[in-house]
Design an enzyme around this catalytic site. Structure first.
Site, PDB file in Angstrom:
ATOM      1  N   HIS A   1      38.640  37.453  51.036  1.00  0.00           N
ATOM      2  CA  HIS A   1      39.728  36.484  50.462  1.00  0.00           C
ATOM      3  C   HIS A   1      40.593  36.186  51.358  1.00  0.00           C
ATOM      4  O   HIS A   1      40.926  36.828  52.264  1.00  0.00           O
ATOM      5  CB  HIS A   1      40.225  37.160  49.209  1.00  0.00           C
ATOM      6  CG  HIS A   1      41.231  36.672  48.146  1.00  0.00           C
ATOM      7  ND1 HIS A   1      42.322  36.328  48.889  1.00  0.00           N
ATOM      8  CD2 HIS A   1      40.833  35.953  47.182  1.00  0.00           C
ATOM      9  CE1 HIS A   1      42.916  35.652  47.676  1.00  0.00           C
ATOM     10  NE2 HIS A   1      42.126  35.543  46.769  1.00  0.00           N
TER      11      HIS A   1
ATOM     12  N   ASP B   1      40.178  46.079  50.705  1.00  0.00           N
ATOM     13  CA  ASP B   1      40.718  45.169  49.684  1.00  0.00           C
ATOM     14  C   ASP B   1      40.045  45.433  48.495  1.00  0.00           C
ATOM     15  O   ASP B   1      38.927  44.982  48.317  1.00  0.00           O
ATOM     16  CB  ASP B   1      40.429  43.677  50.174  1.00  0.00           C
ATOM     17  CG  ASP B   1      40.983  42.695  48.941  1.00  0.00           C
ATOM     18  OD1 ASP B   1      41.142  43.133  47.762  1.00  0.00           O
ATOM     19  OD2 ASP B   1      41.025  41.525  49.076  1.00  0.00           O
TER      20      ASP B   1
ATOM     21  N   GLN C   1      39.146  43.482  43.281  1.00  0.00           N
ATOM     22  CA  GLN C   1      37.983  43.174  42.316  1.00  0.00           C
ATOM     23  C   GLN C   1      37.106  44.506  42.147  1.00  0.00           C
ATOM     24  O   GLN C   1      36.418  44.448  40.865  1.00  0.00           O
ATOM     25  CB  GLN C   1      37.029  42.205  42.715  1.00  0.00           C
ATOM     26  CG  GLN C   1      37.692  40.765  42.972  1.00  0.00           C
ATOM     27  CD  GLN C   1      38.115  40.166  41.769  1.00  0.00           C
ATOM     28  OE1 GLN C   1      37.741  40.719  40.799  1.00  0.00           O
ATOM     29  NE2 GLN C   1      38.938  39.097  41.915  1.00  0.00           N
TER      30      GLN C   1
ATOM     31  N   LYS D   1      44.912  42.121  37.828  1.00  0.00           N
ATOM     32  CA  LYS D   1      43.424  42.170  37.614  1.00  0.00           C
ATOM     33  C   LYS D   1      42.896  43.683  36.806  1.00  0.00           C
ATOM     34  O   LYS D   1      41.510  43.508  36.622  1.00  0.00           O
ATOM     35  CB  LYS D   1      42.613  42.136  38.992  1.00  0.00           C
ATOM     36  CG  LYS D   1      43.019  40.872  39.532  1.00  0.00           C
ATOM     37  CD  LYS D   1      42.277  40.693  40.891  1.00  0.00           C
ATOM     38  CE  LYS D   1      42.621  39.692  41.778  1.00  0.00           C
ATOM     39  NZ  LYS D   1      42.804  38.294  41.409  1.00  0.00           N
TER      40      LYS D   1
ATOM     41  N   CYS E   1      39.627  31.051  46.898  1.00  0.00           N
ATOM     42  CA  CYS E   1      40.485  31.572  47.913  1.00  0.00           C
ATOM     43  C   CYS E   1      39.593  32.237  48.867  1.00  0.00           C
ATOM     44  O   CYS E   1      39.857  33.325  49.490  1.00  0.00           O
ATOM     45  CB  CYS E   1      41.637  32.604  47.713  1.00  0.00           C
ATOM     46  SG  CYS E   1      42.911  31.690  46.291  1.00  0.00           S
TER      47      CYS E   1
HETATM   48  N1  C6P Z   1      41.565  36.744  43.529  1.00  0.00           N
HETATM   49  C1  C6P Z   1      40.353  35.163  42.132  1.00  0.00           C
HETATM   50  O1  C6P Z   1      40.345  34.368  41.321  1.00  0.00           O
HETATM   51  P1  C6P Z   1      46.649  38.809  44.299  1.00  0.00           P
HETATM   52  O2  C6P Z   1      46.932  37.434  44.440  1.00  0.00           O
HETATM   53  O3  C6P Z   1      47.560  39.371  45.507  1.00  0.00           O
HETATM   54  O4  C6P Z   1      46.630  39.792  42.943  1.00  0.00           O
HETATM   55  O5  C6P Z   1      45.080  39.335  44.681  1.00  0.00           O
HETATM   56  C2  C6P Z   1      44.666  38.491  45.791  1.00  0.00           C
HETATM   57  C3  C6P Z   1      43.289  38.854  46.222  1.00  0.00           C
HETATM   58  C4  C6P Z   1      42.879  39.719  47.182  1.00  0.00           C
HETATM   59  N2  C6P Z   1      41.617  40.231  47.355  1.00  0.00           N
HETATM   60  C5  C6P Z   1      40.619  39.820  46.383  1.00  0.00           C
HETATM   61  C6  C6P Z   1      39.178  40.342  46.404  1.00  0.00           C
HETATM   62  C7  C6P Z   1      40.959  39.110  45.286  1.00  0.00           C
HETATM   63  O6  C6P Z   1      39.912  38.509  44.452  1.00  0.00           O
HETATM   64  C8  C6P Z   1      42.131  38.229  45.072  1.00  0.00           C
HETATM   65  C9  C6P Z   1      42.686  37.388  44.163  1.00  0.00           C
HETATM   66  C10 C6P Z   1      41.734  35.854  42.314  1.00  0.00           C
HETATM   67  O7  C6P Z   1      39.290  35.669  42.869  1.00  0.00           O
HETATM   68  C11 C6P Z   1      42.653  35.016  42.523  1.00  0.00           C
HETATM   69  S1  C6P Z   1      42.643  33.955  43.974  1.00  0.00           S
END
Ligand code: C6P
Length: 421
Positions: A132, A209, A212, A235, A373
């Site tokens: 991401h 990371d 998910q 999430k 992203c």
């Molecule tokens: N992905 C998606 O629709 P934040 O924005 O900091 O809570 O998470 C960022 C992020 C980092 N790593 C992974 C694997 C992610 O999936 C995400 C967020 C969302 O896939 C929003 S772009």
């Protein structure tokens, strides 16, 4: 086991789970809402909404500062969530749990602070092709600052990492491996335990990371032996603007603070400032107290269902979705890893993903469309955008069936309808 989610036949009771989510009881575009975008943000159960309301109604005060009862209560509730998070991911101690605004801020914290401690010109950071942007851009910024380099683990077409190439990328110049646990585009569950062990053979620390992964499976940072693990509250069926950085104490102790301000100091004078102990050293300024409390309620809710049961449900539903969607002519799924869960990304004929998303919206079905992203991944598969259905604990097979009907309608509207055999 858990009364909330499993009925007497030991079946994951989605209907009763769905009842706990007020937002899912409404209609959108005149149709019952079918929410298939939990990968972007999950919906919140009543208990999370109520915990936040209760905090503001009865306990609101700043934490670690007041000498009066409200502040004591707020501080106690806030710190209790730190312990809940520790237990939830099986960290060794509470000092290893840093509250951040989310995964993005957690990774930025490590890039900034671990970067300042350990990474110099010509050092290398290993990422994967399926990261991401939140796990790419902070490292690029560090490279611009100190002159380090990024090395990329390549992919197999099916959406898994090339582990032979990964092994070759680990050299004495490698200072960190930073990889995604579950891909937000491909759904691939990476073999991180194996990857961490390999990096550690070379004394290279690893950041995971887990944005998910944490909502979908039990996480044990001690068993994984990762050095850092980042995830987001929103999430995880909790509020936005709160997340967690887990870090091994030996790293967090050695790392300099990320931001300066209140709470992260023990003593300030114009000559010299002494920093606070862990975890406060990394929590400058008033935190999002209500969101932390909401996160605690979310964890409690998920634990009442059981993370093992959630994992099983998500894997089964992912398989069902994968199988049903692959029967639609002209639909191409990206990501065929054996170990896959939670998200199914696809393109449909030559129809733009935004058109797919808009037509589905008219059917009351919420999916995500775009680059997710993960632009390097779009480049890899040579597409501008994908449509993505991502699953949550409140989704069931009938949601997938509705998605299939919706996608056949999209094809019909675009004149691409082909009868199935
Ligand atoms: N992905 C998606 O629709 P934040 O924005 O900091 O809570 O998470 C960022 C992020 C980092 N790593 C992974 C694997 C992610 O999936 C995400 C967020 C969302 O896939 C929003 S772009």
């Amino acid at each position: 086991m858990d009364a909330l989610s499993l009925n007497e036949k030991n079946v994951f009771d989605v209907a009763s789970i769905k009842q706990q989510f007020p937002i899912l009881q409404q209609q959108c575009r005149g149709k019952p809402l079918i929410y298939l975008d939990s990968g972007a943000t999950a919906q919140k159960p009543e208990s999370v909404i109520e915990a936040i309301r209760h905090y503001y109604q009865y306990d609101n005060a700043n934490v670690h500062r007041g000498v009066y009862q409200l502040s004591e209560r707020a501080t106690q509730a806030y710190e209790q969530v730190r312990e809940q998070v520790r237990a939830f991911i099986n960290a060794e101690d509470q000092h290893e749990i840093i509250f951040t605004r989310g995964t993005t801020e957690a990774i930025n914290l490590v890039a900034h602070s671990f970067g300042a401690l350990q990474i110099k010109a010509d050092d290398e950071i290993v990422l994967s092709y399926m990261e991401h942007h939140s796990n790419i851009v902070p490292w690029q910024m560090l490279c611009e600052k100190v002159g380090c380099k990024i090395k990329i683990i390549p992919l197999h077409e099916e959406g898994t990492l090339d582990l032979n190439e990964y092994a070759k990328l680990l050299t004495p110049r490698t200072k960190l491996v930073s990889i995604i646990h579950v891909s937000n585009v491909l759904g691939t569950v990476n073999p991180i335990e194996q990857m961490i062990a390999l990096a550690h053979q070379h004394n290279i620390p690893v950041l995971i990371d887990g944005a998910q992964a944490v909502p979908r499976m039990p996480i044990d940072v001690k068993k994984l032996d990762c050095d850092f693990y980042a995830f987001s509250g929103h999430k995880l069926y909790g509020p936005t603007s709160v997340g967690v950085l887990y870090g091994k104490r030996k790293w967090l102790e050695a790392m300099p603070p990320y931001q300066g301000g209140g709470d992260m100091i023990s003593r300030v004078s114009f000559n010299k400032t002494e920093y606070n102990v862990l975890p406060y050293k990394f929590e400058a300024g008033t935190p999002n107290i209500a969101a932390v409390i909401g996160l605690g309620a979310a964890i409690q809710y998920l634990e009442s269902i059981g993370m093992d049961a959630i994992q099983k449900h998500e894997i089964e539903l992912t398989h069902y979705a994968q199988q049903k969607l692959s029967q639609i002519p002209g639909l191409k799924i990206y990501g065929h890893a054996k170990d896959k869960m939670g998200v199914i990304s696809f393109t449909l004929d030559d129809i733009h993903a935004h058109d797919v998303g808009t037509i589905l919206d008219n059917e009351g079905i919420a999916i995500r469309a775009g680059h997710h992203c993960a632009m390097p991944l779009m480049e890899y598969y040579k597409v501008a955008a994908m449509a993505r259905a991502s699953l949550g604990i409140y989704n069931q097979k009938s949601d997938i069936d509705a998605l299939v009907r919706g996608l056949l309608k999209v094809k019909e509207i675009f004149g691409r309808y082909t009868h199935r055999e």
